[in-house]
Design an enzyme around this catalytic site. Structure first.
Site, short mmCIF file in Angstrom:
data_model
loop_
_atom_site.label_atom_id
_atom_site.label_comp_id
_atom_site.label_asym_id
_atom_site.label_seq_id
_atom_site.Cartn_x
_atom_site.Cartn_y
_atom_site.Cartn_z
N LYS A 1 46.53 38.27 10.78
CA LYS A 1 47.82 38.00 10.12
C LYS A 1 48.85 39.10 10.46
CE LYS A 1 46.01 38.00 5.94
NZ LYS A 1 44.60 38.32 6.30
N ARG B 1 38.72 47.97 14.01
CA ARG B 1 40.18 48.13 13.97
C ARG B 1 40.61 49.59 13.80
NH1 ARG B 1 43.63 44.96 9.50
NH2 ARG B 1 42.07 45.89 8.13
N ARG C 1 41.13 52.21 8.42
CA ARG C 1 41.28 51.94 6.99
C ARG C 1 39.96 52.11 6.27
NH1 ARG C 1 44.84 46.50 6.49
NH2 ARG C 1 43.31 46.15 4.83
P1 AP5 Z 1 44.86 42.24 11.80
O1 AP5 Z 1 46.06 41.64 12.44
O2 AP5 Z 1 44.97 43.64 11.31
O3 AP5 Z 1 44.28 41.26 10.66
P2 AP5 Z 1 44.81 40.91 9.21
O4 AP5 Z 1 44.56 39.46 9.00
O5 AP5 Z 1 46.23 41.39 9.04
O6 AP5 Z 1 43.78 41.76 8.38
P3 AP5 Z 1 43.98 42.66 7.09
O7 AP5 Z 1 42.70 43.45 6.94
O8 AP5 Z 1 45.23 43.47 7.17
O9 AP5 Z 1 44.08 41.60 6.02
P4 AP5 Z 1 43.75 41.72 4.56
O10 AP5 Z 1 44.38 40.48 4.12
O11 AP5 Z 1 42.35 41.89 4.16
O12 AP5 Z 1 44.37 43.14 4.15
P5 AP5 Z 1 45.68 43.53 3.35
O13 AP5 Z 1 46.21 44.76 3.96
O14 AP5 Z 1 46.58 42.36 3.17
O15 AP5 Z 1 43.66 42.14 12.85
C1 AP5 Z 1 42.38 42.68 12.55
C2 AP5 Z 1 41.73 43.25 13.83
O16 AP5 Z 1 41.48 42.18 14.74
C3 AP5 Z 1 42.62 44.26 14.59
O17 AP5 Z 1 41.83 45.28 15.12
C4 AP5 Z 1 43.26 43.41 15.71
O18 AP5 Z 1 43.55 44.20 16.85
C5 AP5 Z 1 42.16 42.40 15.98
N1 AP5 Z 1 42.68 41.09 16.40
C6 AP5 Z 1 43.77 40.43 15.90
N2 AP5 Z 1 43.91 39.24 16.52
C7 AP5 Z 1 42.89 39.16 17.43
C8 AP5 Z 1 42.50 38.15 18.38
N3 AP5 Z 1 43.18 36.99 18.52
N4 AP5 Z 1 41.40 38.39 19.11
C9 AP5 Z 1 40.68 39.55 18.99
N5 AP5 Z 1 41.03 40.55 18.12
C10 AP5 Z 1 42.11 40.33 17.35
O19 AP5 Z 1 45.07 43.83 1.89
C11 AP5 Z 1 44.32 45.00 1.61
C12 AP5 Z 1 44.03 45.09 0.11
O20 AP5 Z 1 45.28 45.15 -0.62
C13 AP5 Z 1 43.30 43.86 -0.49
O21 AP5 Z 1 41.89 43.96 -0.34
C14 AP5 Z 1 43.76 43.94 -1.95
O22 AP5 Z 1 43.05 44.92 -2.68
C15 AP5 Z 1 45.21 44.39 -1.83
N6 AP5 Z 1 46.15 43.25 -1.75
C16 AP5 Z 1 46.96 42.94 -0.70
N7 AP5 Z 1 47.67 41.84 -0.96
C17 AP5 Z 1 47.30 41.42 -2.20
C18 AP5 Z 1 47.67 40.31 -3.00
N8 AP5 Z 1 48.54 39.36 -2.58
N9 AP5 Z 1 47.08 40.19 -4.22
C19 AP5 Z 1 46.19 41.11 -4.67
N10 AP5 Z 1 45.79 42.17 -3.94
C20 AP5 Z 1 46.34 42.33 -2.71
#
Ligand code: AP5
Length: 214
Positions: A13, A127, A160
C-alpha cells in the site's frame, strides 16, 4: 478523486500510494506514517498509540478517526486524497462516510491489493525504510545500491519494530479479523476494485491505474 487503498499489512500500500498519489495529483494520507510521526514528535496521541502499534493491534477507532479527519480537512486535501491504512475497521469506514457526507464529500474508489499471507510475511520481514525521505526498500525485491543506505539521501536505513516475525503474525491476525470485512462493505457500496499485488511493483502500479480509470 478520493481513493482508498485496502490490503493486508505488506501488500504494498505504501509503495503504491506514493506512485498513485503522484500520478493522479492526490494527497497521500497514511495512518501508519502519521502515527509514527506523532510518536517521533512525542505528542500525547503518539504516546497513546505506541503500545498498540508495537504489539501489532489496532489503535482505538475514535483516536484514528479524529486524527484522519483532521488531515482530510486540511486545504492540501481539498482536491482529492488517497487513504493508505485507513479505514481499517467497519466502525472507521462508517465514521469516515458519515463525516465526509457532512461536508458533501465521499469516497469514490476503493482498490483492494490482494497478496497472500506467506508473501506479505516475506515482504515485511525483509523491509527497510529511509527515516529521512520515507523511501521503502526490500532486501531481495528492491534493495538499495549500497546495503543499508538510502539511494536518494545517503541516510542509514531502519527496520520497523513491528516487522518482526512474531508481530507480523499478530498484524495478519488483526487484519483477517477486523479489516477484511471492509472488502464486503465496499463491494456492497459498489466501490471495490480488486487488483493482484503479487506482480512486480511496476505491474501493480499499472493495474491500479487501470482499475481507477475503469
Ligand atoms: P509496503 O509498501 O511497505 O507495504 P504496506 O502495505 O504499506 O505495509 P505496512 O506494513 O506499512 O502496512 P500496515 O498496514 O501493516 O502498516 P501501517 O503503517 O499502516 O511494502 C512492504 C514490503 O514489500 C517493502 O519492503 C516493499 O519494498 C515490498 N514490496 C512492495 N510491493 C512489492 C511487490 N510488488 N513485489 C515485491 N515486493 C514488494 O500500520 C502500523 C500500525 O499502526 C498498525 O499495526 C496499527 O497498530 C496502527 N494503525 C495504522 N492505521 C491504523 C488504523 N486505521 N486503525 C488502527 N490502527 C492503525
Amino acid at each position: 478523486m478520493n481513493l482508498v487503498l485496502l490490503g493486508p499489512p505488506g501488500a504494498g500500500k505504501g509503495t503504491q500510494a506514493v506512485r498513485i498519489s503522484k500520478a493522479f495529483g492526490l494527497v497521500h494520507l497514511s495512518s501508519g506514517d502519521i502515527l509514527r510521526a506523532e510518536r517521533k514528535a512525542k505528542t500525547e496521541l503518539g504516546a497513546k498509540a505506541q503500545d498498540y502499534m508495537d504489539r501489532g493491534v489496532l489503535v482505538p477507532d475514535d483516536l484514528i478517526l479524529s486524527m484522519m479527519m483532521d488531515h482530510i480537512g486540511r486545504p492540501e486535501a481539498a482536491n482529492g486524497f488517497l487513504l493508505d491504512g485507513f479505514p481499517r475497521t467497519l466502525a472507521q469506514a462508517e465514521g469516515l462516510d458519515a463525516r465526509l457526507a457532512e461536508k458533501d464529500r465521499k469516497i469514490e474508489t476503493v482498490i483492494n491489493i490482494e497478496v497472500d499471507d506467506a508473501a506479505v510475511t516475506r515482504r515485511l520481514t525483509g523491509r527497510s525504510t529511509c527515516p529521512k525521505c520515507g523511501r521503502i526498500y526490500h532486501e531481495e525485491f528492491s534493495p538499495p545500491v549500497k546495503a543499508g543506505i538510502c539511494d536518494d539521501c545517503g541516510e542509514a536505513l531502519t527496520r520497523r519494530k513491528d516487522d518482526s516475525l512474531e508481530v507480523v503474525g499478530q498484524r495478519l491476525k488483526t487484519y483477517h479479523e477486523e479489516t477484511k470485512p471492509l472488502i464486503a462493505y465496499y463491494q456492497n457500496g459498489g466501490l471495490l476494485k480488486r487488483v493482484s499485488g503479487e506482480g512486480s511493483v511496476d505491474d501493480v502500479t499499472a493495474a491500479i491505474q487501470e482499475a481507477c480509470r475503469r
